[in-house]
Write a protein that holds these residues in place. Sequence first.
Motif, mmCIF file in Angstrom:
data_model
loop_
_atom_site.group_PDB
_atom_site.id
_atom_site.type_symbol
_atom_site.label_atom_id
_atom_site.label_comp_id
_atom_site.label_asym_id
_atom_site.label_seq_id
_atom_site.Cartn_x
_atom_site.Cartn_y
_atom_site.Cartn_z
ATOM 1 N N LEU A 4 0.731 -1.513 -0.237
ATOM 2 C CA LEU A 4 -0.059 -0.203 0.624
ATOM 3 C C LEU A 4 0.463 1.574 0.728
ATOM 4 O O LEU A 4 1.802 1.128 0.834
ATOM 5 C CB LEU A 4 -0.874 -0.089 1.056
ATOM 6 C CG LEU A 4 -2.016 -0.972 1.478
ATOM 7 C CD1 LEU A 4 -2.964 -1.011 2.430
ATOM 8 C CD2 LEU A 4 -3.064 -0.477 0.198
ATOM 9 N N ARG A 5 0.834 2.161 -0.859
ATOM 10 C CA ARG A 5 1.138 3.444 -1.336
ATOM 11 C C ARG A 5 0.583 4.516 -0.001
ATOM 12 O O ARG A 5 -0.969 4.716 -0.358
ATOM 13 C CB ARG A 5 1.453 3.982 -2.475
ATOM 14 C CG ARG A 5 2.309 2.698 -3.372
ATOM 15 C CD ARG A 5 2.643 3.568 -4.278
ATOM 16 N NE ARG A 5 1.380 3.732 -4.918
ATOM 17 C CZ ARG A 5 1.307 5.060 -6.347
ATOM 18 N NH1 ARG A 5 2.916 5.538 -6.028
ATOM 19 N NH2 ARG A 5 0.383 5.873 -7.032
ATOM 20 N N GLN A 6 1.267 5.293 1.144
ATOM 21 C CA GLN A 6 0.631 6.091 1.438
ATOM 22 C C GLN A 6 1.420 8.369 0.834
ATOM 23 O O GLN A 6 2.344 7.977 0.368
ATOM 24 C CB GLN A 6 1.121 6.295 2.685
ATOM 25 C CG GLN A 6 0.590 7.542 3.821
ATOM 26 C CD GLN A 6 0.904 7.229 5.429
ATOM 27 O OE1 GLN A 6 1.535 6.452 5.458
ATOM 28 N NE2 GLN A 6 -0.356 8.053 5.987
ATOM 29 N N ILE A 12 -4.200 6.407 4.757
ATOM 30 C CA ILE A 12 -4.509 5.225 4.223
ATOM 31 C C ILE A 12 -6.196 4.880 3.355
ATOM 32 O O ILE A 12 -6.606 5.280 5.052
ATOM 33 C CB ILE A 12 -3.892 4.232 4.439
ATOM 34 C CG1 ILE A 12 -2.751 3.618 4.472
ATOM 35 C CG2 ILE A 12 -3.853 2.551 3.634
ATOM 36 C CD1 ILE A 12 -1.284 3.688 3.277
ATOM 37 N N SER A 56 -3.514 8.538 -1.339
ATOM 38 C CA SER A 56 -3.305 7.477 -0.629
ATOM 39 C C SER A 56 -3.839 6.592 -1.583
ATOM 40 O O SER A 56 -5.102 6.835 -2.006
ATOM 41 C CB SER A 56 -3.330 7.070 0.961
ATOM 42 O OG SER A 56 -2.025 8.146 1.104
ATOM 43 N N ASP A 57 -3.593 5.545 -1.363
ATOM 44 C CA ASP A 57 -3.880 4.146 -2.256
ATOM 45 C C ASP A 57 -5.515 3.553 -0.623
ATOM 46 O O ASP A 57 -5.388 3.983 -0.410
ATOM 47 C CB ASP A 57 -3.277 2.888 -2.297
ATOM 48 C CG ASP A 57 -2.394 2.662 -3.087
ATOM 49 O OD1 ASP A 57 -2.135 3.528 -4.006
ATOM 50 O OD2 ASP A 57 -1.472 1.852 -2.913
ATOM 51 N N PRO A 101 -7.641 0.825 0.288
ATOM 52 C CA PRO A 101 -7.570 -0.733 0.172
ATOM 53 C C PRO A 101 -9.347 -1.104 0.159
ATOM 54 O O PRO A 101 -9.947 -0.199 1.615
ATOM 55 C CB PRO A 101 -6.940 -1.066 1.055
ATOM 56 C CG PRO A 101 -6.412 -0.245 2.183
ATOM 57 C CD PRO A 101 -6.863 0.840 1.176
ATOM 58 N N GLU A 111 -8.557 -5.572 3.169
ATOM 59 C CA GLU A 111 -7.222 -5.432 2.363
ATOM 60 C C GLU A 111 -6.343 -4.776 3.235
ATOM 61 O O GLU A 111 -4.966 -4.382 3.457
ATOM 62 C CB GLU A 111 -6.775 -4.467 1.018
ATOM 63 C CG GLU A 111 -7.813 -6.112 -0.165
ATOM 64 C CD GLU A 111 -7.860 -5.044 -1.272
ATOM 65 O OE1 GLU A 111 -7.966 -5.984 -2.169
ATOM 66 O OE2 GLU A 111 -8.056 -3.866 -1.064
ATOM 67 N N TYR A 112 -7.297 -4.226 4.203
ATOM 68 C CA TYR A 112 -6.305 -3.344 5.518
ATOM 69 C C TYR A 112 -6.606 -2.790 6.780
ATOM 70 O O TYR A 112 -7.915 -2.865 6.584
ATOM 71 C CB TYR A 112 -5.680 -2.211 4.454
ATOM 72 C CG TYR A 112 -5.324 -1.128 5.973
ATOM 73 C CD1 TYR A 112 -4.128 -0.362 5.918
ATOM 74 C CD2 TYR A 112 -6.684 0.669 6.731
ATOM 75 C CE1 TYR A 112 -3.507 0.813 6.601
ATOM 76 C CE2 TYR A 112 -6.047 1.344 7.192
ATOM 77 C CZ TYR A 112 -4.387 1.223 7.250
ATOM 78 O OH TYR A 112 -4.228 2.269 7.991
#
Length: 303
Positions: free
Chosen positions: A20-22, A65, A70-71, A73, A77-78
């Motif tokens: 995951l990209r923040q 997130i 940000s991604d 999910p 998934e998170y």
Amino acid sequence: MTRFPGYPFASRWHAHPGGLRQHYVDEGTGAPVLFVHGNPSWSYLWRRPILALRDRFRCVAPDHIGMGLSDKPAAREYDHTFASRVDDLDALVGHLIAHRGAPERGWTLVMHDWGGPIGMAWACRHPGRVARLVVLNTAAFPSPHGERVRLPLRAPLWVLRRTRLGARLFLRHNLFARGATWRPLGVRRRMPADVRAAFLAPYDRPEHRVAVQRFVHDIPLRPGDRAWPLLEGTGRRLDRFAGLPAFVGWGLRDPVFDPAMLAEWRRRLPHARVEVCRRAGHYLLEDAHERFVPAIRAFLTET
């Protein structure tokens, strides 16, 4: 023309374990200032303070997130929890210190809404890193009203947290994020259409609204709520920050963060510089930025 008016910042990204990209903003040089937003805003909230401070300070403003750029999910998934937000913030700051030249100490923490619990829980992990506090319509302790939600908020919060209708309002109609940009819920001054569109842009379809919904579900109201131990523990440790230079900015027309919460901050930060605006609501940096942005800059340059 930028897609987001008043937000001419380069996008930066931090990859967390799992991929995951923040997204975060990292502007300017000097002593670091860490901006932590709440729900349902994102780093766009901080555009004016960043522009006002980046000539003298290094301004870091992450998007949680699932929020902002940000991604986003899905729920499976998170782990959309208070604790996961603190972990994410800790990982990002650790990355900036280890790999991006940020200092270990001397951080100013600027917090709004959920940013208060998240930011102060992070500060409790690393109290030596924090040099100053800027508190804006937030809390980092159990409600001074006790377990009962204030009457005007009781029924709406129950619907949003407990019913299928609440899920539809969050995910299908984006009512929570939209409501935060309306008068009198989130602001007292009408938002310009392009600014309102920028606040809402990250939440453009139902699958991008999961984090907004889960933040409300995670509000710790009483012992037994999943986030309660972390909030209660953070509140117990706030005394270690009582001697730091602090600025408290408050919009008194906030339907959630009311004068009782302001009084609690005054008690816990007895030496704080306090600036109050009677006409500003929850998004005080939208309603009264002409007052609060210069006040924050003055506080940071004078301390």
